[in-house]
Write a protein that holds these residues in place. Structure first.
Motif, PDB file in Angstrom:
ATOM      1  N   LEU A 145       6.702 -19.384  38.247  1.00  0.00           N
ATOM      2  CA  LEU A 145       6.671 -20.700  37.603  1.00  0.00           C
ATOM      3  C   LEU A 145       5.829 -21.679  38.413  1.00  0.00           C
ATOM      4  O   LEU A 145       5.223 -22.602  37.854  1.00  0.00           O
ATOM      5  CB  LEU A 145       8.099 -21.224  37.429  1.00  0.00           C
ATOM      6  CG  LEU A 145       8.273 -22.463  36.554  1.00  0.00           C
ATOM      7  CD1 LEU A 145       7.792 -22.207  35.127  1.00  0.00           C
ATOM      8  CD2 LEU A 145       9.736 -22.900  36.552  1.00  0.00           C
ATOM      9  N   ALA A 146       5.787 -21.470  39.717  1.00  0.00           N
ATOM     10  CA  ALA A 146       4.978 -22.338  40.573  1.00  0.00           C
ATOM     11  C   ALA A 146       3.484 -22.173  40.305  1.00  0.00           C
ATOM     12  O   ALA A 146       2.674 -22.997  40.741  1.00  0.00           O
ATOM     13  CB  ALA A 146       5.272 -22.044  42.042  1.00  0.00           C
ATOM     14  N   LEU A 147       3.123 -21.126  39.573  1.00  0.00           N
ATOM     15  CA  LEU A 147       1.720 -20.896  39.221  1.00  0.00           C
ATOM     16  C   LEU A 147       1.323 -21.633  37.940  1.00  0.00           C
ATOM     17  O   LEU A 147       0.163 -21.583  37.527  1.00  0.00           O
ATOM     18  CB  LEU A 147       1.466 -19.397  39.015  1.00  0.00           C
ATOM     19  CG  LEU A 147       1.816 -18.460  40.173  1.00  0.00           C
ATOM     20  CD1 LEU A 147       1.633 -17.012  39.742  1.00  0.00           C
ATOM     21  CD2 LEU A 147       0.974 -18.770  41.392  1.00  0.00           C
ATOM     22  N   ALA A 199       3.390 -21.869  28.373  1.00  0.00           N
ATOM     23  CA  ALA A 199       4.021 -20.835  29.196  1.00  0.00           C
ATOM     24  C   ALA A 199       5.023 -21.445  30.169  1.00  0.00           C
ATOM     25  O   ALA A 199       6.116 -20.884  30.390  1.00  0.00           O
ATOM     26  CB  ALA A 199       2.958 -20.049  29.951  1.00  0.00           C
ATOM     27  N   ARG A 200       4.665 -22.575  30.763  1.00  0.00           N
ATOM     28  CA  ARG A 200       5.568 -23.242  31.699  1.00  0.00           C
ATOM     29  C   ARG A 200       6.866 -23.641  31.002  1.00  0.00           C
ATOM     30  O   ARG A 200       7.964 -23.438  31.529  1.00  0.00           O
ATOM     31  CB  ARG A 200       4.895 -24.476  32.297  1.00  0.00           C
ATOM     32  CG  ARG A 200       5.797 -25.256  33.252  1.00  0.00           C
ATOM     33  CD  ARG A 200       5.035 -26.342  33.983  1.00  0.00           C
ATOM     34  NE  ARG A 200       4.400 -27.275  33.068  1.00  0.00           N
ATOM     35  CZ  ARG A 200       3.096 -27.517  33.053  1.00  0.00           C
ATOM     36  NH1 ARG A 200       2.277 -26.882  33.864  1.00  0.00           N
ATOM     37  NH2 ARG A 200       2.593 -28.392  32.205  1.00  0.00           N
ATOM     38  N   GLU A 201       6.741 -24.185  29.811  1.00  0.00           N
ATOM     39  CA  GLU A 201       7.923 -24.616  29.056  1.00  0.00           C
ATOM     40  C   GLU A 201       8.818 -23.424  28.704  1.00  0.00           C
ATOM     41  O   GLU A 201      10.042 -23.482  28.881  1.00  0.00           O
ATOM     42  CB  GLU A 201       7.465 -25.329  27.779  1.00  0.00           C
ATOM     43  CG  GLU A 201       8.603 -25.808  26.898  1.00  0.00           C
ATOM     44  CD  GLU A 201       8.099 -26.489  25.638  1.00  0.00           C
ATOM     45  OE1 GLU A 201       8.905 -26.660  24.701  1.00  0.00           O
ATOM     46  OE2 GLU A 201       6.900 -26.845  25.584  1.00  0.00           O
ATOM     47  N   VAL A 202       8.208 -22.351  28.228  1.00  0.00           N
ATOM     48  CA  VAL A 202       8.980 -21.178  27.802  1.00  0.00           C
ATOM     49  C   VAL A 202       9.628 -20.478  28.990  1.00  0.00           C
ATOM     50  O   VAL A 202      10.820 -20.123  28.958  1.00  0.00           O
ATOM     51  CB  VAL A 202       8.074 -20.189  27.033  1.00  0.00           C
ATOM     52  CG1 VAL A 202       8.828 -18.896  26.733  1.00  0.00           C
ATOM     53  CG2 VAL A 202       7.580 -20.816  25.738  1.00  0.00           C
ATOM     54  N   LEU A 203       8.865 -20.259  30.067  1.00  0.00           N
ATOM     55  CA  LEU A 203       9.403 -19.553  31.231  1.00  0.00           C
ATOM     56  C   LEU A 203      10.493 -20.374  31.911  1.00  0.00           C
ATOM     57  O   LEU A 203      11.512 -19.810  32.350  1.00  0.00           O
ATOM     58  CB  LEU A 203       8.277 -19.242  32.221  1.00  0.00           C
ATOM     59  CG  LEU A 203       8.684 -18.480  33.486  1.00  0.00           C
ATOM     60  CD1 LEU A 203       9.374 -17.166  33.138  1.00  0.00           C
ATOM     61  CD2 LEU A 203       7.466 -18.218  34.378  1.00  0.00           C
ATOM     62  N   TRP A 216      -6.680 -19.599  35.406  1.00  0.00           N
ATOM     63  CA  TRP A 216      -5.473 -19.750  34.603  1.00  0.00           C
ATOM     64  C   TRP A 216      -5.144 -18.475  33.819  1.00  0.00           C
ATOM     65  O   TRP A 216      -3.968 -18.205  33.535  1.00  0.00           O
ATOM     66  CB  TRP A 216      -5.610 -20.935  33.640  1.00  0.00           C
ATOM     67  CG  TRP A 216      -6.615 -20.754  32.527  1.00  0.00           C
ATOM     68  CD1 TRP A 216      -7.925 -21.108  32.547  1.00  0.00           C
ATOM     69  CD2 TRP A 216      -6.370 -20.178  31.247  1.00  0.00           C
ATOM     70  NE1 TRP A 216      -8.531 -20.794  31.356  1.00  0.00           N
ATOM     71  CE2 TRP A 216      -7.596 -20.224  30.521  1.00  0.00           C
ATOM     72  CE3 TRP A 216      -5.252 -19.645  30.615  1.00  0.00           C
ATOM     73  CZ2 TRP A 216      -7.724 -19.735  29.223  1.00  0.00           C
ATOM     74  CZ3 TRP A 216      -5.368 -19.156  29.317  1.00  0.00           C
ATOM     75  CH2 TRP A 216      -6.591 -19.201  28.635  1.00  0.00           C
ATOM     76  N   GLU A 217      -6.157 -17.684  33.487  1.00  0.00           N
ATOM     77  CA  GLU A 217      -5.916 -16.488  32.680  1.00  0.00           C
ATOM     78  C   GLU A 217      -5.024 -15.480  33.419  1.00  0.00           C
ATOM     79  O   GLU A 217      -4.080 -14.928  32.855  1.00  0.00           O
ATOM     80  CB  GLU A 217      -7.231 -15.820  32.285  1.00  0.00           C
ATOM     81  CG  GLU A 217      -8.147 -16.708  31.450  1.00  0.00           C
ATOM     82  CD  GLU A 217      -9.168 -17.454  32.279  1.00  0.00           C
ATOM     83  OE1 GLU A 217     -10.234 -17.823  31.733  1.00  0.00           O
ATOM     84  OE2 GLU A 217      -8.897 -17.681  33.490  1.00  0.00           O
ATOM     85  N   ALA A 218      -5.333 -15.236  34.694  1.00  0.00           N
ATOM     86  CA  ALA A 218      -4.520 -14.306  35.484  1.00  0.00           C
ATOM     87  C   ALA A 218      -3.115 -14.860  35.683  1.00  0.00           C
ATOM     88  O   ALA A 218      -2.119 -14.118  35.605  1.00  0.00           O
ATOM     89  CB  ALA A 218      -5.187 -14.040  36.839  1.00  0.00           C
ATOM     90  N   ARG A 219      -3.016 -16.153  35.923  1.00  0.00           N
ATOM     91  CA  ARG A 219      -1.704 -16.767  36.114  1.00  0.00           C
ATOM     92  C   ARG A 219      -0.874 -16.702  34.834  1.00  0.00           C
ATOM     93  O   ARG A 219       0.349 -16.529  34.870  1.00  0.00           O
ATOM     94  CB  ARG A 219      -1.863 -18.211  36.593  1.00  0.00           C
ATOM     95  CG  ARG A 219      -2.420 -18.290  38.015  1.00  0.00           C
ATOM     96  CD  ARG A 219      -2.472 -19.704  38.561  1.00  0.00           C
ATOM     97  NE  ARG A 219      -3.611 -20.458  38.054  1.00  0.00           N
ATOM     98  CZ  ARG A 219      -3.540 -21.497  37.234  1.00  0.00           C
ATOM     99  NH1 ARG A 219      -2.352 -21.927  36.815  1.00  0.00           N
ATOM    100  NH2 ARG A 219      -4.625 -22.124  36.844  1.00  0.00           N
ATOM    101  N   ILE A 262      -0.997 -14.324  32.548  1.00  0.00           N
ATOM    102  CA  ILE A 262      -0.496 -12.954  32.417  1.00  0.00           C
ATOM    103  C   ILE A 262       0.680 -12.732  33.357  1.00  0.00           C
ATOM    104  O   ILE A 262       1.674 -12.093  32.990  1.00  0.00           O
ATOM    105  CB  ILE A 262      -1.617 -11.934  32.699  1.00  0.00           C
ATOM    106  CG1 ILE A 262      -2.729 -12.055  31.655  1.00  0.00           C
ATOM    107  CG2 ILE A 262      -1.057 -10.504  32.693  1.00  0.00           C
ATOM    108  CD1 ILE A 262      -3.975 -11.242  31.979  1.00  0.00           C
ATOM    109  N   LYS A 263       0.595 -13.261  34.568  1.00  0.00           N
ATOM    110  CA  LYS A 263       1.704 -13.117  35.518  1.00  0.00           C
ATOM    111  C   LYS A 263       2.953 -13.796  34.983  1.00  0.00           C
ATOM    112  O   LYS A 263       4.079 -13.283  35.154  1.00  0.00           O
ATOM    113  CB  LYS A 263       1.315 -13.707  36.874  1.00  0.00           C
ATOM    114  CG  LYS A 263       2.368 -13.486  37.947  1.00  0.00           C
ATOM    115  CD  LYS A 263       2.591 -12.010  38.222  1.00  0.00           C
ATOM    116  CE  LYS A 263       3.658 -11.781  39.270  1.00  0.00           C
ATOM    117  NZ  LYS A 263       3.903 -10.337  39.506  1.00  0.00           N
TER     118      LYS A 263
END
Length: 205
Positions: free
Chosen positions: A159-161, A172-176, A127-130, A132-133
């Motif tokens: 967003l699919a990540l 992050a999902r909510e914000v992006l 999840w950490e790398a995702r 950052i992406k």
């Protein structure tokens, strides 16, 4: 880099203060390292130093996505050094440690090969790398409007990540997702073409 002690070599300090000191040392050291590695580089089509993007991604990870893992924030600062500078993985590991190097390697696009392999690799990443992406994609949505359609496409791939139960990923999902909706509306309004709105989903492919 002489004015800032390498966090891997700094004397440990116990307790809460020691944790905060280590956190800030790592982030500050990574920031300086990224600034030096990207020195002279600018954002594509802009006069802005490339480091503006690096610091934006790190700020998004730490503040907007509320990740307080110093090594994740450090990797956010450094996420492009292997792809866009002469920094090597071996040198990066010696300066920032194996975990930061591994995160940056995971985020580095190969110079050759199928781009689909890169996205598949990210889907299998921690999840950490995702995270950052996702911060990278969000920061790119602030670029000039003529670049937005391409950035929206990448943003939706990113967003699919956004899967997992981690608090940071959920935020992050909510914000992006909200930022992508706003970006699509911006493109629609600027184009003045209802067909863009009707086929807005095409921007996500």
């Amino acid at each position: 880099m002489d004015s800032i002690p390498n966090p891997l070599e700094a004397t440990s300090v116990s307790g809460t203060y020691g944790h905060l000191l280590t956190y800030h040392r790592k982030c500050q050291y990574a920031s300086r390292l990224a600034a030096e590695a990207h020195a002279g580089q600018t954002m594509k089509g802009s006069k802005l130093p490339y480091f503006v993007h690096c610091s934006g991604v790190a700020a998004t990870v730490s503040s907007t996505f509320q990740c307080q893992d110093a090594e994740v924030v450090a990797a956010a600062f450094l996420h492009d050094v292997l792809e866009k500078t002469r920094m090597t993985a071996k040198k990066l590991e010696s300066l920032m440690g194996r975990r930061v190097m591994a995160l940056v390697q995971m985020l580095t696009k190969p110079s050759r090969g199928n781009p689909k392999d890169y996205w598949e690799r990210l889907r299998e990443a921690g999840w950490e790398a995702r995270l950052i992406k996702m911060a990278d994609a969000l920061d790119h949505l602030a670029e000039p409007s003529n670049k937005l359609p391409a950035r929206i496409v990448t943003g939706h791939k990113t967003l699919a990540l956004a899967f997992g139960k981690e608090r940071e990923i959920q935020l992050a999902r909510e914000v992006l997702s909200a930022a992508l909706d706003n970006a699509v509306m911006s493109v629609v309004q600027e184009s003045g073409d209802d067909r863009v709105h009707q086929t807005g989903a095409n921007l996500t492919r």
